[in-house]
Enzyme design. Structure first.
Site, PDB file in Angstrom:
ATOM      1  CG  ASP A   1      -2.004  -1.080   1.096  1.00 48.57           C
ATOM      2  OD1 ASP A   1      -2.732  -1.047   0.085  1.00 48.57           O
ATOM      3  OD2 ASP A   1      -2.117  -1.940   1.994  1.00 48.57           O
TER       4      ASP A   1
ATOM      5  CG  ASP B   1      -7.178  -3.510  -0.515  1.00 49.78           C
ATOM      6  OD1 ASP B   1      -7.049  -4.003   0.618  1.00 49.78           O
ATOM      7  OD2 ASP B   1      -6.453  -2.596  -0.961  1.00 49.78           O
TER       8      ASP B   1
END
Ligand code: DX5
Ligand code: ZN
Length: 239
Positions: free
Chosen positions: A53, A193
């Site tokens: 991320d 996600d």
């Protein structure tokens, strides 16, 4: 570069076709003091791909890391990596992330001025191009690009932080995308996600997600292997 992004994702695709959905641990909540050891632990625990991320403190409030850390993970990892860019002006960064060996490069539709050009650039650099979509963006916004992307990542939470609660409207987006894929005869992969836990992974897999990102559900478990195996068993039972 010894790592071949295309071959690695082909192997991942073969795994999806043969065994059903996989869990991609998100390193967001990992022990950054021992990054290579965390990668080793996750691979030993059965992770078939890893999710990174990248947050810039502008597109999302939090600031995480950039290419230097992604490259360190790339060097440490044997499995494919997905880099999830939560940054403004991702166009300016995609070449860097693709060239350091990102297998799947995921960019937010909300951040793109020219999705077609971006998808083409990513593909020309040898990475798979996936489009991420945030909870408040209507799924129809993806329609023009579904024939040109390799995957879609539906956000189950507002991007920015790990450990948030799953937003159920993500299931409707997945269902719409499955229908659109067959209507258009397209072949993109579907991912989800955010907010994955033992009670949400079944519905998400049943709705069609194959690349299922799990942050806190894996990284806060004492036994990564048990966490991944249990989540994948629930996903495969539901798929
Ligand atoms: C959220 C990130 C996610 C996050 C998921 O902005 O994109 O990848 O790490 O964490 P969990 O699984 O805890 O929601
Ligand atoms: Zn992510």
């Amino acid at each position: 570069m010894s790592h071949q992004a295309g071959q690695a994702t082909d192997r991942l695709s073969a795994t999806l076709d043969a065994h059903g959905p996989v869990v991609l641990p998100a390193l967001l909540l990992c022990d950054y003091g021992h990054l290579a050891r965390e990668v080793e632990r996750l691979e030993a625990a059965g992770a078939k791909a890893l999710h990174l991320d990248v947050m810039d403190g502008r597109f999302v409030p939090q600031l995480t890391y950039g290419p230097v850390v992604v490259e360190a993970v790339r060097r440490a990892a044997k499995v494919p990596i997905e880099t999830h860019l939560m940054i403004e002006e991702p166009e300016a960064a995609i070449e860097t992330y693709a060239k350091l060996g990102t297998d799947i490069l995921t960019v937010h539709i909300e951040a793109l001025d020219n999705p077609r050009a971006t998808l083409e650039t990513i593909a020309s650099l040898g990475s798979r191009a996936h489009l991420a979509i945030s909870p408040n963006t209507p799924v129809e916004a993806l329609e023009p690009w579904l024939g040109s992307c390799d995957g879609v990542l539906v956000m189950g939470v507002e991007p920015g932080y790990g450990g948030q609660k799953f937003i159920p409207s993500a299931l409707d987006k997945l269902a719409w995308l499955v229908a659109a894929r067959s209507r258009m005869n397209a072949s993109f992969r579907l991912g989800l996600d955010g907010g994955i836990a033992p009670d949400t992974i079944g519905p998400v897999a049943a709705a069609g997600a194959e690349l299922i990102v799990a942050g806190s559900a894996v990284m806060r478990a004492s036994d990564y292997g048990r966490a991944i195996a249990d989540l994948e068993a629930l996903a495969r039972a539901a798929a």
